[in-house]
Design an enzyme around this catalytic site. Structure first.
Site, PDB file in Angstrom:
ATOM      1  N   HIS A  82       0.844  -1.194   0.000  1.00  0.00           N
ATOM      2  CA  HIS A  82       0.000   0.000   0.000  1.00  0.00           C
ATOM      3  C   HIS A  82       0.875   1.239   0.000  1.00  0.00           C
ATOM      4  CE1 HIS A  82      -4.209   1.331   0.533  1.00  0.00           C
ATOM      5  NE2 HIS A  82      -3.621   2.459   0.900  1.00  0.00           N
ATOM      6  N   ASP A 161     -13.792   3.138   7.284  1.00  0.00           N
ATOM      7  CA  ASP A 161     -12.718   3.878   6.607  1.00  0.00           C
ATOM      8  C   ASP A 161     -13.208   4.388   5.264  1.00  0.00           C
ATOM      9  OD1 ASP A 161      -9.979   4.744   5.856  1.00  0.00           O
ATOM     10  OD2 ASP A 161     -10.263   3.195   4.351  1.00  0.00           O
TER      11      ASP A 161
HETATM   12  N1  URA Z   1      -4.186   5.967   1.503  1.00  0.00           N
HETATM   13  C1  URA Z   1      -5.212   5.546   2.280  1.00  0.00           C
HETATM   14  O1  URA Z   1      -5.719   4.441   2.116  1.00  0.00           O
HETATM   15  N2  URA Z   1      -5.635   6.356   3.240  1.00  0.00           N
HETATM   16  C2  URA Z   1      -5.087   7.562   3.486  1.00  0.00           C
HETATM   17  O2  URA Z   1      -5.510   8.242   4.377  1.00  0.00           O
HETATM   18  C3  URA Z   1      -4.009   7.996   2.667  1.00  0.00           C
HETATM   19  C4  URA Z   1      -3.581   7.167   1.676  1.00  0.00           C
END
Ligand code: URA
Length: 461
Positions: A82, A161
């Site tokens: 990620h 999220d």
């Molecule tokens: N990528 C994500 O998944 N969340 C963030 O807050 C910033 C980058």
């Protein structure tokens, strides 16, 4: 509990309890807490911060707001990567097929564009037919069949999220270390991988603009990942200019495919090989970085990474002919070249402004409901240190709405500084932080010295 009181508490810099944080996360997800209160809370967090304990609690509350994927049906150790967000960052599209071509199961849950940065899911959706929304069963079946899956957040995975992310994108509440760490790690924990490789960007196009901030974010995420029982490593990489030359959606997919074909820009390939090598060593597919690099370069040379990407596109419902003919991907019908206004060298690039120029062209979202123009984007012709003659093309802009070209060109022009002296080259990788320790390369001496090894020092070794 009252949201008003909790906003007020954070506004005054007080520490929230785990129960309060969980109440906020669940209340927002269920709709009891409206957008305007959540926005005020997020802004208070941006201004007053959260400590490590609050950040970990926020991560866990968001991870547990939905399912935690059980990937035990997939054999072997599963890897995920990620990025904290950058401009021109299409590494996922190269890394995942390279690793999968070597037999590493890749389970990747990706995001959409955020602030000035692009998102893998938006990029992938520029391939006609490709589905980025799979059920959990489909996700697992896809990894078993193909060795890799890249999906957007489902309604079941870290849904809190997903909702907060969309709100942050339009309320200027992105660039906070706790909000970024918890957002990324909640998804990673919910997605279930054993090995997590994080690409923490630093520089003018990153949310963390200094090396110090990037290291702090990296340490926090590694700490959270390891606490959740996942082998976690963070690579700190440069974002003082866009990665590669293409910035946008379809245009970045095109550059990623050309990289898989062995025709990609050097900086992009180097970033991909470095990140993927930690995936390989993490799952035990290679004994060290040198072996991993060799194996990974082999997947480009023998075409297996490109074939794997085509298989991935096909099996997620996309038209794989675009992989072999990327020139057919959407491209804006209105094109404009930005000529250099003076001669000299490119001495700096405001990379966040380059990202905003792409947004203005239609490549990002102005509101939660905005639709993306997949053909919008730009191709840089000049990068840091390059010499420029007056009138020479600095970049080419693409959009489907001609009226957007003027403001975007102006923005891009202001993002560049041309000066009389060549800029110093930047090291692309600044260091690596793992659960065992860290090695950070000094930004000033550039690769010359390893300046830190926290855990060895703290253990008195
Ligand atoms: N990528 C994500 O998944 N969340 C963030 O807050 C910033 C980058």
């Amino acid at each position: 509990m009252k949201m008003y009181d909790l906003i007020n508490k954070k506004k005054h810099g007080e520490i929230l309890t785990a129960e309060e944080i969980s109440w906020i996360v669940n209340g927002y997800l269920s709709g009891e807490i409206p957008d305007y209160q959540m926005s005020a809370f997020l802004m208070a967090v941006c201004l007053k911060g959260m400590n490590v304990r609050e950040t970990t609690d926020l991560t866990m509350a968001m991870a547990h707001s939905g399912d935690i994927l059980d990937l035990s049906a997939i054999e072997g150790k599963k890897a995920d990567k990620h990025s904290t967000g950058g401009v021109g960052d299409k590494t996922t599209l190269v890394i995942c097929p390279m690793a999968a071509a070597l037999g590493v199961p890749v389970v990747k849950m990706a995001g959409r564009g955020l602030g000035h940065t692009g998102g893998t899911i938006d990029k992938l959706e520029s391939i006609p037919g490709l589905r980025t929304s799979l059920s959990e069963e489909e996700f697992i079946a896809q990894v078993k069949r193909c060795g890799m899956a890249i999906v957007g957040q489902t309604a079941q995975l870290a849904p809190a999220d997903k909702k907060i992310y969309a709100l942050r994108d339009v309320t200027a509440t992105v660039d906070n270390i706790s909000l970024i760490a918890s957002s990324i790690m909640s998804k990673k924990i919910a997605a279930g991988a054993d090995v997590i490789v994080l690409d923490v960007k630093t520089g003018s196009g990153a949310f963390m603009q200094t090396l110090e901030e990037a290291c702090a974010l990296a340490r926090l995420m590694v700490q959270i990942g390891e606490a959740a029982g996942r082998r976690t490593c963070a690579v700190i990489s440069d974002m003082s200019q866009p990665l590669g030359y293409a910035v946008g959606n379809a245009i970045e997919v095109d550059e990623a495919i050309r990289t898989l074909m062995g025709q990609g820009p050097e900086d992009l390939l180097e970033a991909c090989i470095t990140l993927a090598s930690y995936m390989l060593t993490g799952v035990g597919r290679a004994k060290d970085e040198a072996e991993a690099r060799k194996l990974l370069m082999g997947t480009i040379r023998d075409g297996s990474a490109l074939q794997k990407f085509a298989q991935f596109v096909r099996e997620q419902g996309g038209d794989d002919s675009y992989v072999f003919h990327p020139e057919r991907l959407p491209e804006g019908s209105c094109v404009c070249e930005l000529p250099a206004w003076e001669g000299g060298y490119v001495t700096s690039i405001r990379t966040d402004e380059v990202g905003m120029a792409v947004q203005e062209l239609g490549g990002g979202r102005a509101t939660k409901e905005s639709r993306i123009d997949f053909g919008a984007g730009l191709k840089l012709c000049k990068k840091l240190g390059d010499s420029v003659k007056p009138g020479e093309t600095v970049a080419v802009l693409y959009t489907n709405e001609e009226e957007k070209l003027k403001d975007a060109s102006l923005r891009l022009r202001n993002a560049y500084t041309i000066g009389p002296v060549p800029a110093e080259g930047k090291s692309h990788i600044y260091g690596v932080i793992t659960g065992d320790g860290e090695t950070i390369v000094d930004e000033v001496t550039e690769n010359a010295a390893f300046i830190q090894n926290r855990d060895q020092e703290s253990r008195g070794q």
